[in-house]
Design a protein around this motif. Structure first.
Motif, PDB file in Angstrom:
ATOM      1  N   LEU A   1     -47.838  -1.171  11.424  1.00 58.12           N
ATOM      2  CA  LEU A   1     -47.427  -2.357  12.177  1.00 58.12           C
ATOM      3  C   LEU A   1     -46.624  -3.304  11.289  1.00 58.12           C
ATOM      4  O   LEU A   1     -45.622  -3.885  11.720  1.00 58.12           O
ATOM      5  N   VAL A   2     -47.063  -3.452  10.046  1.00 58.91           N
ATOM      6  CA  VAL A   2     -46.360  -4.314   9.108  1.00 58.91           C
ATOM      7  C   VAL A   2     -44.977  -3.764   8.795  1.00 58.91           C
ATOM      8  O   VAL A   2     -43.979  -4.499   8.761  1.00 58.91           O
ATOM      9  N   LEU A   3     -44.889  -2.441   8.572  1.00 55.09           N
ATOM     10  CA  LEU A   3     -43.595  -1.835   8.259  1.00 55.09           C
ATOM     11  C   LEU A   3     -42.624  -1.974   9.424  1.00 55.09           C
ATOM     12  O   LEU A   3     -41.421  -2.175   9.216  1.00 55.09           O
ATOM     13  N   LYS A   4     -43.126  -1.873  10.648  1.00 57.33           N
ATOM     14  CA  LYS A   4     -42.251  -2.074  11.806  1.00 57.33           C
ATOM     15  C   LYS A   4     -41.686  -3.491  11.814  1.00 57.33           C
ATOM     16  O   LYS A   4     -40.484  -3.701  12.051  1.00 57.33           O
ATOM     17  N   ARG A   5     -42.541  -4.463  11.523  1.00 52.08           N
ATOM     18  CA  ARG A   5     -42.083  -5.852  11.471  1.00 52.08           C
ATOM     19  C   ARG A   5     -41.089  -6.056  10.322  1.00 52.08           C
ATOM     20  O   ARG A   5     -40.086  -6.771  10.478  1.00 52.08           O
ATOM     21  N   GLN A   6     -41.350  -5.401   9.176  1.00 47.62           N
ATOM     22  CA  GLN A   6     -40.414  -5.484   8.056  1.00 47.62           C
ATOM     23  C   GLN A   6     -39.049  -4.939   8.457  1.00 47.62           C
ATOM     24  O   GLN A   6     -38.005  -5.528   8.158  1.00 47.62           O
ATOM     25  N   LEU A   7     -39.035  -3.797   9.142  1.00 48.22           N
ATOM     26  CA  LEU A   7     -37.764  -3.182   9.507  1.00 48.22           C
ATOM     27  C   LEU A   7     -37.014  -3.994  10.557  1.00 48.22           C
ATOM     28  O   LEU A   7     -35.779  -4.040  10.545  1.00 48.22           O
ATOM     29  N   ASP A   8     -37.734  -4.627  11.465  1.00 45.63           N
ATOM     30  CA  ASP A   8     -37.062  -5.550  12.395  1.00 45.63           C
ATOM     31  C   ASP A   8     -36.348  -6.658  11.608  1.00 45.63           C
ATOM     32  O   ASP A   8     -35.218  -7.042  11.937  1.00 45.63           O
ATOM     33  N   SER A   9     -37.008  -7.138  10.564  1.00 44.80           N
ATOM     34  CA  SER A   9     -36.416  -8.194   9.750  1.00 44.80           C
ATOM     35  C   SER A   9     -35.274  -7.675   8.889  1.00 44.80           C
ATOM     36  O   SER A   9     -34.297  -8.387   8.637  1.00 44.80           O
ATOM     37  N   VAL A  10     -35.382  -6.425   8.413  1.00 41.01           N
ATOM     38  CA  VAL A  10     -34.272  -5.819   7.675  1.00 41.01           C
ATOM     39  C   VAL A  10     -33.025  -5.759   8.555  1.00 41.01           C
ATOM     40  O   VAL A  10     -31.911  -6.073   8.113  1.00 41.01           O
ATOM     41  N   ALA A  11     -33.193  -5.362   9.800  1.00 45.31           N
ATOM     42  CA  ALA A  11     -32.055  -5.306  10.719  1.00 45.31           C
ATOM     43  C   ALA A  11     -31.469  -6.695  10.925  1.00 45.31           C
ATOM     44  O   ALA A  11     -30.239  -6.874  10.928  1.00 45.31           O
ATOM     45  N   ALA A  12     -32.326  -7.699  11.084  1.00 44.51           N
ATOM     46  CA  ALA A  12     -31.837  -9.061  11.242  1.00 44.51           C
ATOM     47  C   ALA A  12     -31.071  -9.510  10.000  1.00 44.51           C
ATOM     48  O   ALA A  12     -29.986 -10.104  10.095  1.00 44.51           O
ATOM     49  N   MET A  13     -31.626  -9.223   8.832  1.00 47.73           N
ATOM     50  CA  MET A  13     -30.959  -9.587   7.576  1.00 47.73           C
ATOM     51  C   MET A  13     -29.598  -8.923   7.468  1.00 47.73           C
ATOM     52  O   MET A  13     -28.593  -9.551   7.098  1.00 47.73           O
ATOM     53  N   ALA A  14     -29.530  -7.635   7.791  1.00 39.46           N
ATOM     54  CA  ALA A  14     -28.264  -6.909   7.688  1.00 39.46           C
ATOM     55  C   ALA A  14     -27.220  -7.442   8.663  1.00 39.46           C
ATOM     56  O   ALA A  14     -26.016  -7.361   8.396  1.00 39.46           O
ATOM     57  N   HIS A  15     -27.666  -7.977   9.789  1.00 43.21           N
ATOM     58  CA  HIS A  15     -26.750  -8.598  10.757  1.00 43.21           C
ATOM     59  C   HIS A  15     -26.377 -10.029  10.353  1.00 43.21           C
ATOM     60  O   HIS A  15     -25.567 -10.666  11.027  1.00 43.21           O
ATOM     61  N   GLY A  16     -26.988 -10.542   9.284  1.00 41.42           N
ATOM     62  CA  GLY A  16     -26.717 -11.909   8.873  1.00 41.42           C
ATOM     63  C   GLY A  16     -27.494 -12.947   9.640  1.00 41.42           C
ATOM     64  O   GLY A  16     -27.142 -14.132   9.615  1.00 41.42           O
ATOM     65  N   ARG A  17     -28.571 -12.519  10.297  1.00 45.26           N
ATOM     66  CA  ARG A  17     -29.391 -13.442  11.080  1.00 45.26           C
ATOM     67  C   ARG A  17     -30.580 -13.924  10.254  1.00 45.26           C
ATOM     68  O   ARG A  17     -30.960 -13.305   9.265  1.00 45.26           O
ATOM     69  N   PRO A  18     -31.229 -15.024  10.658  1.00 49.41           N
ATOM     70  CA  PRO A  18     -32.426 -15.499   9.951  1.00 49.41           C
ATOM     71  C   PRO A  18     -33.525 -14.452   9.956  1.00 49.41           C
ATOM     72  O   PRO A  18     -33.667 -13.672  10.908  1.00 49.41           O
ATOM     73  N   HIS A  19     -34.321 -14.433   8.891  1.00 48.42           N
ATOM     74  CA  HIS A  19     -35.398 -13.449   8.752  1.00 48.42           C
ATOM     75  C   HIS A  19     -36.443 -14.017   7.791  1.00 48.42           C
ATOM     76  O   HIS A  19     -36.154 -14.927   7.009  1.00 48.42           O
TER      77      HIS A  19
END
Length: 322
Positions: A283-301
Motif C-alpha cells: 500500500l505504501v509503495l503504491k502511494r509512493q509511485l502515485d507521488s513519483v508520477a506527480a513529481m515527474a509531471h512537475g506537480r506537488p508531491h
C-alpha cells in the motif's frame, strides 16, 4: 495526463520491490520501460521473474527510454547516475544516500535547484505515519518534549539482504545507520524540523566491517532526540521504535508500520487499522509511485526532497565518522 515511463537502474532488493509495485500499478499513471543492472546474475533473475520487462544494455539506454529513472544501485554509484538523469532533463527518483561523500552530495543538491527529483524515504507515504500526524494535529501529544529513536538487529545485514552483503556489511557504503536509521531521522526532520547533531559515538568490530553500535543526541527543530542502534540484543531480524513524548501524551511508530498511542494507564494501544509491515508495504509503495508520477509531471508531491535527504546524510555520516 500521459502515463509516466519509469526506468530502473539497479535490480537488487529495492529495485525488485519497486518494480513489482510498478508492474501492478495503474498503467494509465505509470508504465515500466526497462531495467539495467551491471550484474549478469541480476539480469538473469529479472528475465526469469519478469520475462516481459525490457532488459536494457546500460544506464544511458534506461535514461533515454524513461521519463523518470529510479536509481536503486549501491550508494557509490548514486551520484554518477543522478547527474546523468538530471543532465538529460529527466526526473530522478533516488535511493539514499545521495552520495558516499557529503561534499559531493551538497554539490549535487546545489546544482539541482528546480529539478524534478526526490528520494525514496517511504515514510513520506506511510499510512502509519499519516496516523501519527493525525494524532499530532488533534493535540494528542500537546507540545513535543522529546523523541527517542531505537533500532536493533539480530544480525547485520538482515536475512533478506544477504545477496547485497558485499557492500551492506562494509563501512564504505553499508551499515544499518545509512540503511535504516536514516529513515527515522527523515521522519524526525519531516515532523519536527531540521536536524542538529550534538554528541555521538560509534563502535566498529574491526577491519572494514560496518558499525555494530551507535548512540547520539541531537535536536529536530527544538525537540531533543536520543538515538541508539545496535547489532545484537534482540532475536528479531529488525526491531525499531520512534517514540515522541509531549506534555499531554505520547505516540510511537513500532517496527516500521504500527502506529501506537499511550493510554492514560500507561499502556500502548495500536491504531485500529494497524498492520504488519509485510501487509502495509504494498500500500505504501503504491502511494509512493502515485507521488513519483506527480513529481515527474512537475506537480506537488509529498516525497522526500533532496534537501531533506542531504540533512539526514550529514547527520548519518557525522555519526559514522566517530
Amino acid at each position: 495526463m500521459t502515463a509516466i515511463g519509469l526506468g530502473f537502474i539497479g535490480y537488487g532488493i529495492m529495485g525488485d520491490r519497486l518494480l513489482r509495485a510498478a508492474l501492478d500499478h495503474d498503467p494509465a499513471v505509470l508504465r515500466t520501460v526497462g531495467v539495467w543492472d551491471p550484474s549478469a546474475e541480476a539480469m538473469a533473475r529479472l528475465a526469469a521473474n519478469f520475462p516481459g520487462v525490457a532488459r536494457l544494455h546500460d544506464p544511458a539506454e534506461v535514461i533515454a527510454a524513461a521519463d523518470c529513472v529510479y536509481v536503486a544501485s549501491p550508494p557509490a554509484s548514486h551520484l554518477e547516475h543522478a547527474h546523468a538523469i538530471l543532465g538529460a532533463g529527466k526526473a530522478a527518483f533516488l535511493e539514499k544516500p545521495l552520495a558516499v561523500d557529503v561534499g559531493q552530495a551538497e554539490r549535487l543538491v546545489a546544482g539541482a535547484a528546480g529539478a524534478r527529483a526526490a528520494v525514496n524515504f517511504p515514510f513520506a507515504s506511510s499510512l502509519a505515519v499519516a496516523q501519527l500526524a493525525a494524532w499530532l494535529d488533534e493535540g494528542a501529544v500537546g507540545a513535543p518534549q522529546s523523541l527517542r529513536i531505537e533500532v536493533a538487529f539480530a544480525r547485520w545485514p538482515r536475512p533478506w539482504q544477504e545477496d547485497a552483503a558485499g557492500w551492506l556489511a562494509r563501512r564504505g557504503q553499508g551499515g544499518f545507520t545509512r540503511e535504516v536509521v536514516s529513515h527515522f531521522l527523515f521522519l524526525a526532520r519531516r515532523r519536527l524540523g531540521p536536524l542538529t547533531l550534538l554528541a555521538h559515538s560509534v563502535e566498529y568490530p574491526g577491519g572494514d566491517k560496518a558499525e555494530e553500535v551507535i548512540a547520539a543526541t541531537l535536536t529536530a527543530g527544538e525537540v531533543p532526540v536520543r538515538l541508539s542502534g545496535r547489532v545484537g540484543g534482540t532475536d528479531k531480524a529488525d526491531h525499531n521504535r520512534w517514540t515522541l513524548e509531549g506534555d499531554l501524551g505520547a505516540i510511537r511508530l513500532s517496527d516500521w508500520s504500527v502506529a501506537e498511542r499511550r493510554q492514560p494507564d500507561g499502556t500502548w494501544r495500536e491504531a485500529a487499522d494497524a498492520m504488519p509491515n509485510e501487509k502495509a508495504r504494498p500500500l505504501v509503495l503504491k502511494r509512493q509511485l502515485d507521488s513519483v508520477a506527480a513529481m515527474a509531471h512537475g506537480r506537488p508531491h509529498p516525497l522526500a526532497t533532496l534537501g531533506e535527504a542531504l540533512d539526514v546524510q550529514r547527520v548519518v555520516e557525522a555519526i559514522l565518522a566517530g
